[in-house]
Motif scaffolding. Sequence first.
Motif, PDB file in Angstrom:
ATOM      1  N   SER A 153    -101.508-106.264-160.935  1.00 20.03           N
ATOM      2  CA  SER A 153    -102.531-106.798-160.026  1.00 20.03           C
ATOM      3  C   SER A 153    -103.760-107.241-160.801  1.00 20.03           C
ATOM      4  N   PHE A 154    -104.146-106.466-161.767  1.00 18.58           N
ATOM      5  CA  PHE A 154    -105.309-106.801-162.590  1.00 18.58           C
ATOM      6  C   PHE A 154    -105.100-108.133-163.304  1.00 18.58           C
ATOM      7  N   ILE A 155    -103.930-108.311-163.890  1.00 23.63           N
ATOM      8  CA  ILE A 155    -103.621-109.550-164.604  1.00 23.63           C
ATOM      9  C   ILE A 155    -103.569-110.732-163.638  1.00 23.63           C
ATOM     10  N   VAL A 156    -102.920-110.533-162.491  1.00 26.89           N
ATOM     11  CA  VAL A 156    -102.815-111.613-161.504  1.00 26.89           C
ATOM     12  C   VAL A 156    -104.185-112.006-160.975  1.00 26.89           C
ATOM     13  N   ILE A 157    -105.030-111.020-160.694  1.00 26.01           N
ATOM     14  CA  ILE A 157    -106.381-111.313-160.198  1.00 26.01           C
ATOM     15  C   ILE A 157    -107.162-112.128-161.232  1.00 26.01           C
ATOM     16  N   LEU A 158    -107.050-111.755-162.492  1.00 21.28           N
ATOM     17  CA  LEU A 158    -107.730-112.526-163.531  1.00 21.28           C
ATOM     18  C   LEU A 158    -107.228-113.967-163.573  1.00 21.28           C
ATOM     19  N   LEU A 159    -105.910-114.141-163.486  1.00 20.54           N
ATOM     20  CA  LEU A 159    -105.336-115.488-163.506  1.00 20.54           C
ATOM     21  C   LEU A 159    -105.719-116.279-162.260  1.00 20.54           C
ATOM     22  N   VAL A 160    -105.634-115.647-161.102  1.00 17.57           N
ATOM     23  CA  VAL A 160    -105.964-116.331-159.852  1.00 17.57           C
ATOM     24  C   VAL A 160    -107.430-116.737-159.840  1.00 17.57           C
ATOM     25  N   ALA A 161    -108.290-115.841-160.280  1.00 13.97           N
ATOM     26  CA  ALA A 161    -109.712-116.171-160.312  1.00 13.97           C
ATOM     27  C   ALA A 161    -109.968-117.388-161.204  1.00 13.97           C
ATOM     28  N   ALA A 162    -109.235-117.468-162.299  1.00 10.15           N
ATOM     29  CA  ALA A 162    -109.422-118.587-163.216  1.00 10.15           C
ATOM     30  C   ALA A 162    -108.818-119.886-162.683  1.00 10.15           C
ATOM     31  N   LEU A 163    -107.743-119.768-161.897  1.00 11.40           N
ATOM     32  CA  LEU A 163    -107.009-120.962-161.458  1.00 11.40           C
ATOM     33  C   LEU A 163    -107.080-121.224-159.955  1.00 11.40           C
ATOM     34  N   LEU A 164    -107.888-120.483-159.214  1.00 12.60           N
ATOM     35  CA  LEU A 164    -107.870-120.540-157.754  1.00 12.60           C
ATOM     36  C   LEU A 164    -108.075-121.951-157.204  1.00 12.60           C
ATOM     37  N   LYS A 165    -109.039-122.645-157.696  1.00  8.96           N
ATOM     38  CA  LYS A 165    -109.311-123.986-157.173  1.00  8.96           C
ATOM     39  C   LYS A 165    -108.128-124.927-157.388  1.00  8.96           C
ATOM     40  N   LYS A 166    -107.498-124.835-158.548  1.00  8.36           N
ATOM     41  CA  LYS A 166    -106.355-125.696-158.833  1.00  8.36           C
ATOM     42  C   LYS A 166    -105.146-125.319-157.975  1.00  8.36           C
ATOM     43  N   VAL A 167    -104.911-124.022-157.804  1.00  8.05           N
ATOM     44  CA  VAL A 167    -103.737-123.540-157.067  1.00  8.05           C
ATOM     45  C   VAL A 167    -103.815-123.930-155.597  1.00  8.05           C
ATOM     46  N   MET A 168    -104.961-123.780-154.985  1.00  2.47           N
ATOM     47  CA  MET A 168    -105.087-124.014-153.552  1.00  2.47           C
ATOM     48  C   MET A 168    -105.095-125.493-153.182  1.00  2.47           C
ATOM     49  N   LYS A 169    -105.139-126.378-154.147  1.00  2.00           N
ATOM     50  CA  LYS A 169    -105.095-127.815-153.878  1.00  2.00           C
ATOM     51  C   LYS A 169    -103.677-128.308-153.625  1.00  2.00           C
ATOM     52  N   HIS A 170    -102.673-127.539-154.017  1.00  2.00           N
ATOM     53  CA  HIS A 170    -101.287-127.967-153.904  1.00  2.00           C
ATOM     54  C   HIS A 170    -100.644-127.390-152.643  1.00  2.00           C
ATOM     55  N   ALA A 171    -100.162-128.266-151.792  1.00  2.00           N
ATOM     56  CA  ALA A 171     -99.585-127.852-150.507  1.00  2.00           C
ATOM     57  C   ALA A 171     -98.340-126.981-150.681  1.00  2.00           C
ATOM     58  N   ARG A 172     -97.534-127.259-151.688  1.00  2.00           N
ATOM     59  CA  ARG A 172     -96.304-126.481-151.898  1.00  2.00           C
ATOM     60  C   ARG A 172     -96.632-125.019-152.233  1.00  2.00           C
ATOM     61  N   ARG A 173     -97.641-124.812-153.027  1.00  2.00           N
ATOM     62  CA  ARG A 173     -98.016-123.438-153.386  1.00  2.00           C
ATOM     63  C   ARG A 173     -98.557-122.691-152.173  1.00  2.00           C
ATOM     64  N   CYS A 174     -99.348-123.364-151.369  1.00  2.00           N
ATOM     65  CA  CYS A 174     -99.860-122.733-150.144  1.00  2.00           C
ATOM     66  C   CYS A 174     -98.700-122.417-149.190  1.00  2.00           C
ATOM     67  N   ALA A 175     -97.755-123.353-149.104  1.00  2.00           N
ATOM     68  CA  ALA A 175     -96.597-123.131-148.236  1.00  2.00           C
ATOM     69  C   ALA A 175     -95.758-121.952-148.728  1.00  2.00           C
ATOM     70  N   ALA A 176     -95.602-121.823-150.033  1.00  2.00           N
ATOM     71  CA  ALA A 176     -94.845-120.691-150.589  1.00  2.00           C
ATOM     72  C   ALA A 176     -95.525-119.372-150.255  1.00  2.00           C
ATOM     73  N   LEU A 177     -96.835-119.322-150.384  1.00  2.00           N
ATOM     74  CA  LEU A 177     -97.567-118.099-150.034  1.00  2.00           C
ATOM     75  C   LEU A 177     -97.432-117.785-148.545  1.00  2.00           C
ATOM     76  N   ASN A 178     -97.459-118.810-147.697  1.00  2.00           N
ATOM     77  CA  ASN A 178     -97.260-118.600-146.266  1.00  2.00           C
ATOM     78  C   ASN A 178     -95.844-118.108-145.964  1.00  2.00           C
TER      79      ASN A 178
END
Length: 189
Positions: free
Chosen positions: A86-111
Motif C-alpha cells: 500500500s505504501f508503494i502504491v500510494i507513492l506511485l499513485v500520488a506521483a501519477l494521479l493526474k495522468k492515470v485519471m485522464k484515461h477512461a480505460r483505467r477509470c473503467a477498470a477501477l470501476n
Amino acid sequence: MILFQLFLTFLKIGAVSFGGGYGMISLIREEILSHGWLTEEQLLRFIAVSESTPGPIAVNMATFIGSSQAGFTGALVATFGVVLPSFIVILLVAALLKKVMKHARRCAALNGIRPVITGLILGTALILLLSTIANIQTVHDAVLLDWKAGIVFAILAASVTAYAKFRRKPFSPILLLLLSGIMGVLFYL
C-alpha cells in the motif's frame, strides 16, 4: 523461517487485496488457516479484537497474528509486509494521479473492481455469520446452532434497524461494539 513466511504471506495479502481491511479478511482467513497458524475459532477472536482496537483491521490482524506466531519480531515483520504494498502504491499513485485519471480505460477498470470488493466483503460476512451462529466451517459440517450468538446477533440487528428507522442516521460503530461486548459478557459468563 517463520519470519520469512509471515512477511511473504502478509506481503501477498497486502499486494492483492483491494477494498481495505474488510476486503482482506477473506484472504487473511484463507492464508492463515492454510498455514495452520490459527484455528477458525482463534481467527474469529482475532477479528473481533482487531475490530475493537484502533487502527486498520488488516494492520491489526497482521500485528496480532505475527505476534502469536513469532512474538514482537513477528508482529513487526507481518505488519511491515501488509503495509509495504500500500505504501508503494500510494507513492506511485500520488506521483501519477493526474495522468492515470485522464484515461477512461483505467477509470473503467477501477470501476470494474468495485463489485468484486463488495462480493468479497459479503462472502466473508456470510462465512463469519455461519461459523459464529451455526458452527459451520465447511459444506460438510453439521449445523450446531449457538443460540446465544443468534440472540446477540438478532438484538444487534434489531437495534441497528430500529435506530436507523427512528433516528434517521446510522448506529455508531463504537456503541455497537460496546453493546455487543456487554451482551457477550452477559451471555457467555
